[in-house]
Design an enzyme around this catalytic site. Structure first.
Site, short mmCIF file in Angstrom:
data_model
loop_
_atom_site.label_atom_id
_atom_site.label_comp_id
_atom_site.label_asym_id
_atom_site.label_seq_id
_atom_site.Cartn_x
_atom_site.Cartn_y
_atom_site.Cartn_z
N HIS B 63 -1.57 8.40 2.80
CA HIS B 63 -1.57 9.15 1.55
C HIS B 63 -0.60 8.53 0.56
O HIS B 63 0.49 8.12 0.91
CB HIS B 63 -1.32 10.63 1.77
CG HIS B 63 0.04 11.03 2.24
ND1 HIS B 63 1.08 11.28 1.38
CD2 HIS B 63 0.53 11.23 3.49
CE1 HIS B 63 2.14 11.64 2.07
NE2 HIS B 63 1.85 11.60 3.35
N ASP B 166 7.81 8.72 2.77
CA ASP B 166 6.61 9.50 3.11
C ASP B 166 5.68 9.52 1.89
O ASP B 166 5.95 10.20 0.92
CB ASP B 166 7.05 10.91 3.50
CG ASP B 166 5.89 11.84 3.82
OD1 ASP B 166 4.74 11.37 3.88
OD2 ASP B 166 6.14 13.05 3.98
N GLU B 196 -2.33 14.85 0.01
CA GLU B 196 -2.08 15.16 1.42
C GLU B 196 -1.00 16.22 1.54
O GLU B 196 -1.10 17.16 2.33
CB GLU B 196 -1.65 13.89 2.17
CG GLU B 196 -1.61 14.05 3.70
CD GLU B 196 -0.29 14.57 4.25
OE1 GLU B 196 -0.24 14.95 5.43
OE2 GLU B 196 0.71 14.63 3.50
N GLU B 197 0.03 16.08 0.74
CA GLU B 197 1.22 16.94 0.87
C GLU B 197 0.93 18.39 0.52
O GLU B 197 1.68 19.28 0.89
CB GLU B 197 2.36 16.40 0.00
CG GLU B 197 2.88 15.02 0.42
CD GLU B 197 3.68 15.05 1.72
OE1 GLU B 197 3.77 16.13 2.34
OE2 GLU B 197 4.19 13.99 2.11
N ASP B 219 0.95 7.75 8.80
CA ASP B 219 1.88 8.61 8.07
C ASP B 219 3.24 8.57 8.77
O ASP B 219 3.39 7.94 9.82
CB ASP B 219 1.34 10.05 8.03
CG ASP B 219 1.81 10.82 6.80
OD1 ASP B 219 2.88 10.48 6.24
OD2 ASP B 219 1.13 11.78 6.41
N HIS B 305 10.95 14.36 4.20
CA HIS B 305 10.94 15.29 3.06
C HIS B 305 12.32 15.57 2.50
O HIS B 305 12.54 16.57 1.83
CB HIS B 305 10.22 16.61 3.40
CG HIS B 305 8.72 16.45 3.46
ND1 HIS B 305 7.86 17.48 3.22
CD2 HIS B 305 7.94 15.37 3.70
CE1 HIS B 305 6.61 17.05 3.33
NE2 HIS B 305 6.64 15.77 3.63
ZN LIG Z 1 3.21 12.24 4.74
#
Ligand SMILES: [Zn+2]
Lengths: 343, 332
Positions: B63, B166, B196-197, B219, B305
């Site tokens: 992603h 990410d 995606e998130e 990922d 994150h």
């Molecule tokens: Zn991710």
């Protein structure tokens, strides 16, 4: 906008899963103006309007759901009282004492344990649905069963009220006004100038969003290039709700959301709609918060190879209660934007 | 790979607003593939035709979106309220710099007198230095996205930290596989997915459009070697992780075995990932349309994150070998 048709729509009893009553009056209303009107397998009503001149450039889908929140008869007590299961996210604070109507026309009253025998704790909370029942005035189960059966559907009693400053009130009015808007659009479309092929989808089962969206199958079958989703948006413009938590404001114009909890709307279409409203002085508003909100776009935009989507909202007070309140000003603004979007 | 990663990290692409990173990726990968296109959702699809006798349709998905924020409200004093796009760690985000696509900077701060545990979507705002709503509105519109300022730097032992690793690290792996595969036995789709998130949305429509035979999502994962963490077998630096399951998918055994075999043949160290919660694009790849043989590679990652995500570039290099191997392999 002329609200005559909305008045008849508002009187219809069509909870999720039993939308037939709504579907038939919509079908009758729009059939003369459409090239084709049909139902898909799960009951979505789909109307097609093609351009008069030349091959269509694009395929556009406009969606508004025709179902409303309601309930289903779950069981009948020996003393004739009716126990119910809710359909959709009904505002349960407003249930007790309400008049309700079953799809066969039978009327009843939602009843609960009398307030003077409630404990302090019970008084401060809305009555749980399992402690509510519907009273039909019958003396026992057998007599109730002459009127309704387990599995029958019902909704809040329909009542259309015109209030000050163009405000309208009634059950399911937010959603039904969106249906009326699409019907008005259908009636007034100029097919000579039309370039795109239009599919109007009056969808089923929107209010049971936790389970499914009826509109998803229509989107899969039609595979349009673009989708516009009309729906009621919660209005929370009250004291005590922070400005940035208020959602939309009833009377504040058509609601344009860049995103909600489940969908990011097509960025270009959103920006274009905003500038069209700005340039043409069409009253519009952003919902101040995305919290909690979703529309049928959540399923539609991810269908097939993807369908870029835009959402237009009608700000609705008391959403999913027995008396939703909307503003005619918002309907006019929404219609003006809709007419622009249809090319 | 550090150079590419830096380029990808710096490009903006908050969920639903990925045009910036998409343009960078399209330009980088174009020389190594036959065709580059974008689908209706915005997924970037780079296609390389295979020359094998019995080529299979293989789809790799990383992603390209990143977590961030969308502007939802501007108050009278010019303070900006936000909606979160993806799983924001508000503790990590508060008191940081944010940057808008225009380059405008601001700081994200919690309402005064908010306890750290209460930092959340309705408790933080962005201060761009504006004095009035009018002034702020000249620079920022409702619907605009912003993100924590990107960064990337090297640490010891071939490890790097920054954000958004990410999943720009996955994008690097797809790019490197396209660049280094010795030949293409299979028809390979390098797909840089959107959204995606916010709930694995882009992968669904991309997979529907491609209908692959085999698919691998790439990922970030986790790392079970930091103080006070829950027991987790995958650790930073022990090799790329081949996913067995996560909270949303059980990977196809054929895919797991194929990737293990390639790793063993190329002497690439690997680990096996079993997650009880969370998920990636993999679940969508497996279930969309008629379904396919799907699996995933996870880059062991510390502090996902946050603004200081750490990965080991050795693990990343191993992952590239497995992806390249899938381009080259005769698949049943
Ligand atoms: Zn991710």
């Amino acid at each position: 906008m002329n609200t005559e048709f909305l008045k008849s729509l508002a009187k219809v009893c069509a909870p999720s899963g039993a939308e037939k009553a709504a579907a038939s009056i919509i079908e009758k209303e729009i059939a003369p103006f459409c090239d084709e009107v049909k139902y898909d397998k799960i009951g979505n009503l789909i109307a097609k309007i093609s351009p008069k001149n030349g091959a269509p450039e694009k395929k556009m889908m406009l969606v508004s759901h025709m179902d409303e929140v309601g309930f289903m008869v779950k069981s009948i007590d020996n003393d004739g009282r009716v126990r119910i299961a809710l359909l959709g996210d009904v505002d349960t604070r407003t249930l007790s004492g309400r008049r309700v109507t079953f799809t066969n026309g039978v009327c009843g009253i939602v009843a609960a344990k009398p307030i003077h025998v409630l404990s302090e704790g019970e008084r401060s909370k809305p009555t749980a649905v399992k402690s509510l029942y519907i009273e039909l005035g019958t003396k026992d189960k057998a007599e109730t069963e002459e009127l309704i059966r387990v599995g029958d559907y019902g909704t809040f009693e329909p009542k259309f009220v015109e209030m000050k400053n163009g405000h309208l009130a009634g059950k399911a009015l937010g959603g039904r006004s969106c249906v009326a808007l699409l019907c008005e659009l259908i009636r007034t479309i100029d097919k000579e100038k039309l370039k795109d092929e239009l599919y109007f989808v009056f969808s089923v089962k929107r209010e049971i969003a936790k389970m499914q969206f009826g509109a998803e199958t229509a989107a899969f079958t039609l595979a349009p290039d673009f989708a516009v989703i009309l729906d009621a948006t919660a209005s929370a413009d009250f004291d005590g709700v922070k400005e940035y938590d208020r959602g939309a404001k009833c009377g504040g114009g058509v609601v344009l959301a860049p995103a909600d909890m489940k969908t990011i709307y097509d960025r270009r279409a959103f920006a274009e709609a905003v500038s069209f409203c700005e340039e043409n002085e069409i009253s519009f508003q952003y919902p101040a918060t995305a919290a909690g909100a979703e529309t049928e776009a959540s399923a539609i935009h991810k269908t097939g190879v993807g369908i870029p989507s835009l959402s237009l909202g009608v700000a609705t007070r008391n959403l999913r209660s027995g008396a939703e309140i909307i503003s005619q000003n918002d309907l006019d603004a929404t219609l003006a934007l809709l007419k622009h979007l249809v090319k | 790979m550090f150079t590419e990663l830096k380029k990808f990290v710096m490009a903006d692409g908050v969920s639903g607003d990925e045009a910036g990173i998409s343009a960078v990726l399209a330009a980088e990968i174009a020389p190594y593939v036959d065709e580059v296109k974008t689908d209706a959702m915005g997924n970037l699809i780079a296609f390389k035709k295979g020359t094998g006798k019995n080529p299979k349709k293989v789809m790799f998905a990383a992603h390209m979106d990143e977590i961030g924020f969308m502007v939802t409200f501007i108050d009278d004093k010019g303070f900006i309220r936000l909606s979160k796009m993806g799983g924001i760690n508000y503790g990590a985000a508060a008191f940081s710099e944010v940057v808008f696509k225009s380059g405008l900077r601001g700081v994200i701060v919690p309402d005064a007198n908010t306890a750290p545990n209460d930092f959340g979507p309705n408790k933080v705002y962005v201060d761009i230095g504006a004095r009035t709503k009018k002034e702020a509105e000249k620079k920022v519109k409702i619907g605009d996205t912003c993100r924590l300022t990107p960064s990337l730097a090297k640490l010891m032992n071939g490890r790097v930290y920054g954000r958004p690793i990410d999943d720009r690290i996955g994008c690097v792996m797809l790019f490197e596989a396209a660049r280094t595969a010795k030949h293409f036995e299979n028809d390979v789709y390098f797909v840089f997915t959107v959204q995606e998130e916010v709930g694995v949305r882009g992968a669904k429509t991309a997979a529907f459009g491609i209908m692959p035979d085999y698919a691998v999502a790439v990922d970030i994962g986790g790392s079970g070697d930091v103080p006070n963490c829950a027991p987790f077998a995958v650790v930073l630096g022990n090799g790329i992780a081949i996913k067995i399951k996560d909270g949303m998918v059980i990977c196809h055994k054929t895919m797991v075995d194929t990737m293990k075999k390639i790793a063993e043949e190329t002497k690439t160290p690997y680990q096996l990932e079993i997650l009880e919660r969370g998920g990636t694009d993999t679940c969508m790849l497996q279930q969309t349309g008629a379904g396919c043989i799907a699996g995933a590679l996870s880059v062991p990652t510390r502090y996902g994150h946050s603004g200081v995500e750490i990965v080991d570039m050795g693990d990343v290099a191993g992952g590239v070998k497995i992806l390249a191997g899938l381009c080259e392999a005769e698949l049943a």
